[in-house]
Design a protein around this motif. Structure first.
Motif, PDB file in Angstrom:
ATOM      1  N   HIS A   5     -16.988  -3.000   1.796  1.00  0.00           N
ATOM      2  CA  HIS A   5     -18.158  -2.461   1.107  1.00  0.00           C
ATOM      3  C   HIS A   5     -18.006  -2.745  -0.391  1.00  0.00           C
ATOM      4  N   VAL A   6     -19.051  -3.276  -0.978  1.00  0.00           N
ATOM      5  CA  VAL A   6     -19.107  -3.393  -2.442  1.00  0.00           C
ATOM      6  C   VAL A   6     -20.087  -2.313  -2.896  1.00  0.00           C
ATOM      7  N   ILE A   7     -19.541  -1.253  -3.492  1.00  0.00           N
ATOM      8  CA  ILE A   7     -20.326  -0.039  -3.723  1.00  0.00           C
ATOM      9  C   ILE A   7     -20.608   0.157  -5.209  1.00  0.00           C
ATOM     10  N   ARG A  26     -17.552   7.261   2.896  1.00  0.00           N
ATOM     11  CA  ARG A  26     -17.003   8.007   4.027  1.00  0.00           C
ATOM     12  C   ARG A  26     -16.625   7.117   5.199  1.00  0.00           C
ATOM     13  N   SER A  27     -17.105   5.878   5.194  1.00  0.00           N
ATOM     14  CA  SER A  27     -16.750   4.950   6.269  1.00  0.00           C
ATOM     15  C   SER A  27     -15.642   3.989   5.851  1.00  0.00           C
ATOM     16  N   THR A  28     -15.032   4.254   4.696  1.00  0.00           N
ATOM     17  CA  THR A  28     -14.016   3.356   4.149  1.00  0.00           C
ATOM     18  C   THR A  28     -12.611   3.886   4.386  1.00  0.00           C
ATOM     19  N   ASP A  29     -11.721   2.996   4.803  1.00  0.00           N
ATOM     20  CA  ASP A  29     -10.318   3.362   5.013  1.00  0.00           C
ATOM     21  C   ASP A  29      -9.470   3.138   3.759  1.00  0.00           C
ATOM     22  N   ARG A  61      -7.042   5.758   1.821  1.00  0.00           N
ATOM     23  CA  ARG A  61      -5.954   5.266   0.973  1.00  0.00           C
ATOM     24  C   ARG A  61      -6.532   4.592  -0.261  1.00  0.00           C
ATOM     25  N   VAL A  62      -5.791   4.668  -1.369  1.00  0.00           N
ATOM     26  CA  VAL A  62      -6.152   3.951  -2.590  1.00  0.00           C
ATOM     27  C   VAL A  62      -5.053   2.950  -2.892  1.00  0.00           C
ATOM     28  N   VAL A  63      -5.431   1.687  -3.058  1.00  0.00           N
ATOM     29  CA  VAL A  63      -4.480   0.644  -3.425  1.00  0.00           C
ATOM     30  C   VAL A  63      -4.849   0.140  -4.811  1.00  0.00           C
ATOM     31  N   GLU A 104      -6.875  -5.364  10.538  1.00  0.00           N
ATOM     32  CA  GLU A 104      -7.941  -6.166  11.151  1.00  0.00           C
ATOM     33  C   GLU A 104      -9.152  -5.337  11.548  1.00  0.00           C
ATOM     34  N   ASP A 105      -8.947  -4.066  11.859  1.00  0.00           N
ATOM     35  CA  ASP A 105     -10.066  -3.221  12.291  1.00  0.00           C
ATOM     36  C   ASP A 105     -10.429  -2.167  11.239  1.00  0.00           C
ATOM     37  N   GLU A 106      -9.989  -2.371   9.991  1.00  0.00           N
ATOM     38  CA  GLU A 106     -10.246  -1.395   8.935  1.00  0.00           C
ATOM     39  C   GLU A 106     -11.368  -1.845   8.001  1.00  0.00           C
ATOM     40  N   SER A 107     -11.856  -0.871   7.255  1.00  0.00           N
ATOM     41  CA  SER A 107     -12.898  -1.125   6.261  1.00  0.00           C
ATOM     42  C   SER A 107     -12.348  -0.844   4.871  1.00  0.00           C
ATOM     43  N   GLY A 108     -12.568  -1.777   3.956  1.00  0.00           N
ATOM     44  CA  GLY A 108     -12.139  -1.601   2.570  1.00  0.00           C
ATOM     45  C   GLY A 108     -13.333  -1.522   1.648  1.00  0.00           C
TER      46      GLY A 108
END
Length: 257
Positions: A5-7, A26-29, A61-63, A104-108
């Motif tokens: 997502h580019v928010i 809320r849909s972001t990992d 998580r925050v990277v 592979e199944d995550e959202s950033g």
């Protein structure tokens, strides 16, 4: 497939997020936050505050990663080349973050100040990552309230007048001359205060810095009167915080053309 997502997160106020942006959060990992150094550490802090305001603790998580340095002294023909080099360096960083930190199944997500479509490189950088072909992902874009919209709202004015266009440009372009076919001009990225060269003309300025944050500063009036105040306020704020983000609207009397 991984998704991104580019928010657009607005100009700094957590209340400026749209409902669509909150749903995307809320849909972001994993949230990727670029660190611009100690001087601008509060920018990363504002992003963290935004997440804490809208998301339950422990659900994401925050990277953080250090944003590549850009040659801000380059001018003329070298300017475009310097920007291109910086964007390519960013693409390399984004490529690594997505490959190493996102399953592979995550959202950033990348949180973009204002709106991703207005003077921001994130979309172009992600396209370059995809073109490289080493990591694949789908991405979507959530629009945000830009600093331009926030500026107009805070000054309780419109961006254009009846039957007249409005132009959005940069300080670098304004220094080359006032646009010939527009009397309402929004100026961004003006570290050199190009508006000063028009102090002898019938032009009003509506200026704002740190829009949407607790440090917000506003001023307006004819350039001849407001210009020196703005220059002083800007210098003091930059010395106090170490950085500044500001924008302004110039409104010219059509008789000046």
């Amino acid at each position: 497939m991984r998704s991104i997502h580019v928010i657009g997160i607005g100009a700094g106020d957590p209340d400026q997020l749209t409902l669509q942006a909150v749903r995307a959060l809320r849909s972001t990992d994993v949230f990727f936050v670029l660190d611009k150094g100690e001087v601008k550490a509060d920018l990363a802090g504002l992003r963290r505050h935004l997440l804490e305001t809208h998301l339950p603790e422990g659900t994401y998580r925050v990277v953080e990663a250090r944003d590549p340095e850009r040659d801000r002294g380059a001018g003329g023909a070298a300017y475009s080349s310097a920007v291109g080099d910086w964007r390519s360096a960013r693409a390399g960083l984004f490529e690594r973050l997505i490959a190493e930190e996102l399953g592979e199944d995550e959202s950033g997500a990348f949180l973009v100040w204002g709106d991703p479509a207005l003077y921001d490189s994130t979309l172009g950088v992600l396209e370059e990552v995809l073109e490289r072909g080493s990591v694949s992902f789908a991405y979507d874009v959530v629009p945000g309230i830009s600093s331009v919209s926030s500026l107009a709202a805070r000054h309780r004015t419109g961006l254009n007048r009846v039957a007249r266009p409005v132009q959005i440009t940069t300080g670098r372009r304004l220094a080359e001359g006032f646009p010939a076919d527009a009397d309402d001009v929004v100026v961004m990225l003006d570290a050199q205060l190009a508006f000063r060269r028009y102090a002898d003309q019938d032009i009003d300025i509506y200026w704002g810095a740190y829009l949407g944050t607790p440090d917000e500063i506003l001023d307006s009036g004819p350039i001849a009167e407001a210009g020196p105040r703005i220059e002083r306020l800007r210098t003091e704020a930059r010395e106090r915080k170490g950085w500044i983000m500001d924008t302004y609207l110039l409104r010219r009397n059509p008789g000046e053309r």
